[in-house]
Design a protein around this motif. Structure first.
Motif, PDB file in Angstrom:
ATOM      1  N   HIS A   7       0.835  -1.195   0.000  1.00 35.31           N
ATOM      2  CA  HIS A   7       0.000   0.000   0.000  1.00 35.31           C
ATOM      3  C   HIS A   7       0.876   1.254   0.000  1.00 35.31           C
ATOM      4  CE1 HIS A   7      -3.351   2.660   0.866  1.00 35.31           C
ATOM      5  NE2 HIS A   7      -2.670   3.163   1.881  1.00 35.31           N
ATOM      6  N   ARG A 163      -7.174   4.057   6.138  1.00 32.44           N
ATOM      7  CA  ARG A 163      -6.604   4.289   4.808  1.00 32.44           C
ATOM      8  C   ARG A 163      -5.082   4.278   4.857  1.00 32.44           C
ATOM      9  NH1 ARG A 163      -4.444   8.784   3.003  1.00 32.44           N
ATOM     10  NH2 ARG A 163      -5.461  10.057   4.587  1.00 32.44           N
ATOM     11  N   ARG A 169      -7.585  -0.836   1.671  1.00 33.76           N
ATOM     12  CA  ARG A 169      -7.252  -1.600   0.465  1.00 33.76           C
ATOM     13  C   ARG A 169      -7.613  -3.078   0.649  1.00 33.76           C
ATOM     14  NH1 ARG A 169      -3.919  -0.625  -3.876  1.00 33.76           N
ATOM     15  NH2 ARG A 169      -3.140   1.293  -2.927  1.00 33.76           N
ATOM     16  N   ARG A 190     -11.022   2.686  -7.712  1.00 37.26           N
ATOM     17  CA  ARG A 190     -10.627   1.931  -6.513  1.00 37.26           C
ATOM     18  C   ARG A 190      -9.279   2.401  -5.985  1.00 37.26           C
ATOM     19  NH1 ARG A 190     -12.494  -2.334  -9.696  1.00 37.26           N
ATOM     20  NH2 ARG A 190     -10.363  -3.013 -10.146  1.00 37.26           N
ATOM     21  N   TYR A 194      -8.454   4.000  -2.261  1.00 41.45           N
ATOM     22  CA  TYR A 194      -7.483   3.479  -1.301  1.00 41.45           C
ATOM     23  C   TYR A 194      -6.446   4.539  -0.912  1.00 41.45           C
ATOM     24  CZ  TYR A 194      -9.260  -1.023  -3.074  1.00 41.45           C
ATOM     25  OH  TYR A 194     -10.062  -2.070  -3.451  1.00 41.45           O
TER      26      TYR A 194
END
Length: 291
Positions: A7, A163, A169, A190, A194
């Protein structure tokens, strides 16, 4: 740990933007303009609060309308490809940003304004501030004064933290994220969800909705004259607000030339579930303002 690292890395990778970045002073906004410039009005599309990507949000609307006239969608500060603003995200500030972006980019009216949800607030205010530049308005489940979401500091902190650490995610990838299906319809949408959900600008926008509502009260008291207004309202909103249709009826008072349609078989995102109805309403507005 793996998802956190993924991420973190993904969040720093820049996604190629589809439009152009417009410098409005302290920050840049991403604008996506399609269709040829002509003597016809230009259509400006404004997304609702929390909608991650305007490009994805209007994917069923903008390509069709741009076959006929100029169409502009854009990301507000803190959304999509746009930079963060870190100022108070009131409707008045958003309107000033939008007008500056159009001015700097060389886009000219007259405009037909299309606003979904919170975007309905900003489009009403834009028409009030710049009436000579607006020839029509189409509102899609426009937000209603005193019916905005109540946001607490704790919910803002929790959502923002989820987040940042990548939990958002994970939930999204397993289909457990409690967000409207419409915001998950594309990879771009999307990814921006995220990355950006409940960032500083979106937090400010949500927390200042009550201030935004105060700014709309003079608009509703004064009205918007004879500007044509089409109001599309989904049946689905009645589940949360039993008086939704009556409140949407009140929007008819904004103009002496207004009409309203209740859209069946649609969620709050009418332009995703019933795009042909939205397109037809905008084209009707275009015909009305050019004849």
């Amino acid at each position: 740990m793996g998802i956190f690292l993924y991420h973190s890395i993904s969040s720093y990778e820049r996604l190629p933007f589809v439009g152009e970045m417009i410098d409005i002073g302290d920050y840049q906004l991403h604008m996506y303009a399609t269709g040829n410039k002509s003597t016809l009005p230009t259509i400006v599309l404004e997304s609702g609060s929390g909608t991650p990507s305007s490009f994805s949000d209007w994917q069923y609307i903008q390509p069709e309308l741009s076959k006929i006239t100029r169409v502009i969608s854009y990301d507000r500060a803190g959304y999509g490809w746009s930079e963060g603003a870190n100022n108070d995200r009131t409707a008045e500030q958003i309107v000033q940003d939008l007008h500056k972006m159009l001015e700097v980019s060389g886009e000219k009216g007259p405009y037909i304004l299309v606003g979904h949800s919170f975007g309905g607030f900003t489009m009403q205010l834009f028409a009030h501030d710049y009436p000579k530049e607006v020839v029509g308005i189409v509102l899609l489940d426009s937000s209603i004064i005193d019916k905005g979401p109540k946001v607490t500091d704790s919910s803002v902190f929790i959502q923002g933290t989820l987040r940042k650490v990548g939990v958002m995610r994970i939930l999204g990838e397993i289909g457990a994220l409690p967000v409207p299906e419409a915001v998950m319809t594309s990879e771009i949408s999307r990814e921006f969800l995220y990355r950006n959900f409940y960032n500083a600008d979106q937090q400010s926008e949500l927390k200042l909705m009550e201030t935004t509502e105060e700014q709309l009260i003079p608009v509703h008291n004064q009205g918007l004259g004879t500007i044509p207004i089409s109001i599309l309202s989904s049946r689905a909103e009645e589940k949360e607000h039993k008086d939704w249709q009556a409140l949407q009826d009140n929007l008819l008072q904004l103009s002496t030339n207004s009409n309203r349609l209740i859209v069946e078989n649609s969620s709050h995102y009418i332009h995703h579930d019933q795009p042909e109805i939205v397109i037809d309403s905008i084209l009707d507005m275009l015909n009305e303002t050019t004849n």
